[in-house]
Design a protein around this motif. Structure first.
Motif, PDB file in Angstrom:
ATOM      1  N   ILE A  25      50.652 -79.426 -12.503  1.00 35.29           N
ATOM      2  CA  ILE A  25      49.830 -78.646 -13.439  1.00 35.29           C
ATOM      3  C   ILE A  25      48.448 -79.255 -13.633  1.00 35.29           C
ATOM      4  O   ILE A  25      47.459 -78.538 -13.733  1.00 35.29           O
ATOM      5  CB  ILE A  25      50.562 -78.468 -14.790  1.00 35.29           C
ATOM      6  CG1 ILE A  25      51.607 -77.366 -14.637  1.00 35.29           C
ATOM      7  CG2 ILE A  25      49.597 -78.123 -15.918  1.00 35.29           C
ATOM      8  CD1 ILE A  25      52.378 -77.023 -15.864  1.00 35.29           C
ATOM      9  N   GLU A  26      48.366 -80.577 -13.680  1.00 37.41           N
ATOM     10  CA  GLU A  26      47.069 -81.212 -13.910  1.00 37.41           C
ATOM     11  C   GLU A  26      46.053 -80.837 -12.839  1.00 37.41           C
ATOM     12  O   GLU A  26      44.849 -80.740 -13.106  1.00 37.41           O
ATOM     13  CB  GLU A  26      47.220 -82.730 -14.001  1.00 37.41           C
ATOM     14  CG  GLU A  26      48.004 -83.188 -15.218  1.00 37.41           C
ATOM     15  CD  GLU A  26      47.426 -82.682 -16.525  1.00 37.41           C
ATOM     16  OE1 GLU A  26      46.199 -82.716 -16.714  1.00 37.41           O
ATOM     17  OE2 GLU A  26      48.220 -82.230 -17.374  1.00 37.41           O
ATOM     18  N   ALA A  27      46.503 -80.616 -11.616  1.00 37.14           N
ATOM     19  CA  ALA A  27      45.599 -80.254 -10.515  1.00 37.14           C
ATOM     20  C   ALA A  27      45.085 -78.830 -10.651  1.00 37.14           C
ATOM     21  O   ALA A  27      44.024 -78.486 -10.112  1.00 37.14           O
ATOM     22  CB  ALA A  27      46.303 -80.416  -9.178  1.00 37.14           C
ATOM     23  N   ALA A  28      45.812 -78.003 -11.377  1.00 37.91           N
ATOM     24  CA  ALA A  28      45.472 -76.584 -11.475  1.00 37.91           C
ATOM     25  C   ALA A  28      44.427 -76.348 -12.560  1.00 37.91           C
ATOM     26  O   ALA A  28      44.700 -75.778 -13.611  1.00 37.91           O
ATOM     27  CB  ALA A  28      46.725 -75.758 -11.730  1.00 37.91           C
ATOM     28  N   THR A  29      43.208 -76.781 -12.285  1.00 42.13           N
ATOM     29  CA  THR A  29      42.108 -76.532 -13.211  1.00 42.13           C
ATOM     30  C   THR A  29      41.479 -75.176 -12.898  1.00 42.13           C
ATOM     31  O   THR A  29      41.611 -74.662 -11.786  1.00 42.13           O
ATOM     32  CB  THR A  29      41.025 -77.625 -13.089  1.00 42.13           C
ATOM     33  OG1 THR A  29      40.447 -77.541 -11.779  1.00 42.13           O
ATOM     34  CG2 THR A  29      41.609 -79.019 -13.326  1.00 42.13           C
ATOM     35  N   ILE A  30      40.787 -74.628 -13.854  1.00 35.50           N
ATOM     36  CA  ILE A  30      40.090 -73.353 -13.642  1.00 35.50           C
ATOM     37  C   ILE A  30      39.123 -73.485 -12.469  1.00 35.50           C
ATOM     38  O   ILE A  30      39.054 -72.605 -11.600  1.00 35.50           O
ATOM     39  CB  ILE A  30      39.340 -72.913 -14.925  1.00 35.50           C
ATOM     40  CG1 ILE A  30      40.324 -72.638 -16.075  1.00 35.50           C
ATOM     41  CG2 ILE A  30      38.466 -71.703 -14.648  1.00 35.50           C
ATOM     42  CD1 ILE A  30      41.205 -71.425 -15.919  1.00 35.50           C
TER      43      ILE A  30
END
Length: 194
Positions: A25-30
């Motif tokens: 999840i941390e990698a999934a930035t806008i």
């Protein structure tokens, strides 16, 4: 040509799920999602107010994918309990992706009450699927809740083992283990401890 906004929301959410499954999840930035989608960050925020809303939408898409796979297996082979159970574990690329994303969502839910509530709702759907399967083999008068809880725990534990040790947990072994787990759950329902 008109833009199908619902399809675009779905596509962005799917891309987010793919990224979460690969990197967490941390990698999934806008910003990363926009770059991977070939959009500006403004285009992403046009559809989702913030990352939280995007994560919630992505989880709903992910949960719907799992529900659809289970329901399809039940329609295609209504009497094949094992086919339905196999939709609940990471034995094929589609399910591996889904489980990797689920694990990231579960990790995030430990710190996010809104996401935790969504996951609890999704778990409730999973329990209902297990109840459906158990009802095919257990007398209607019996309490199947403890059996469904045990079967759910076994499936989740098996899924984790499959993700970290896929060589040991080949498809044949997984099928045998799921069949055994289902039979144990039936025994639990038929012979509850006082």
């Amino acid at each position: 040509m008109a833009i199908d906004h619902e399809k675009r929301r779905h596509d962005i959410a799917t891309l987010t799920i793919d990224m979460i499954a690969r990197e967490g999840i941390e990698a999934a930035t806008i910003r990363r999602i926009a770059t991977e989608a070939g959009f500006s960050t403004t285009a992403i925020t046009h559809y989702f107010a913030d990352k939280q809303e995007l994560l919630e939408w992505a989880f709903q898409i992910l949960a719907h994918e799992g529900e659809r796979r289970f329901e399809d297996a039940r329609k295609e082979e209504p009497h094949d309990i094992l086919a339905a159970l196999m939709t609940l574990v990471p034995w094929c690329p589609v399910n591996i992706r889904r489980w990797k994303a689920y694990l990231s969502f579960w990790d995030q839910a430990a710190r996010d009450p809104d996401l935790a509530a969504m996951l609890a709702q999704g778990t409730g759907v999973g329990f209902e699927f297990l109840r459906q399967l158990l009802r095919t083999r257990v007398r209607p008068s019996l309490d199947i809740e403890p059996a469904a809880e045990m079967l759910n725990a076994m499936i989740q534990g098996l899924a984790l083992q499959m993700l970290v040790d896929p060589k040991t947990w080949n498809e044949a072994k997984v099928r045998t283990t799921l069949a055994d787990a289902f039979e144990l759950a039936i025994l639990k329902a038929e012979h509850p401890k006082p």
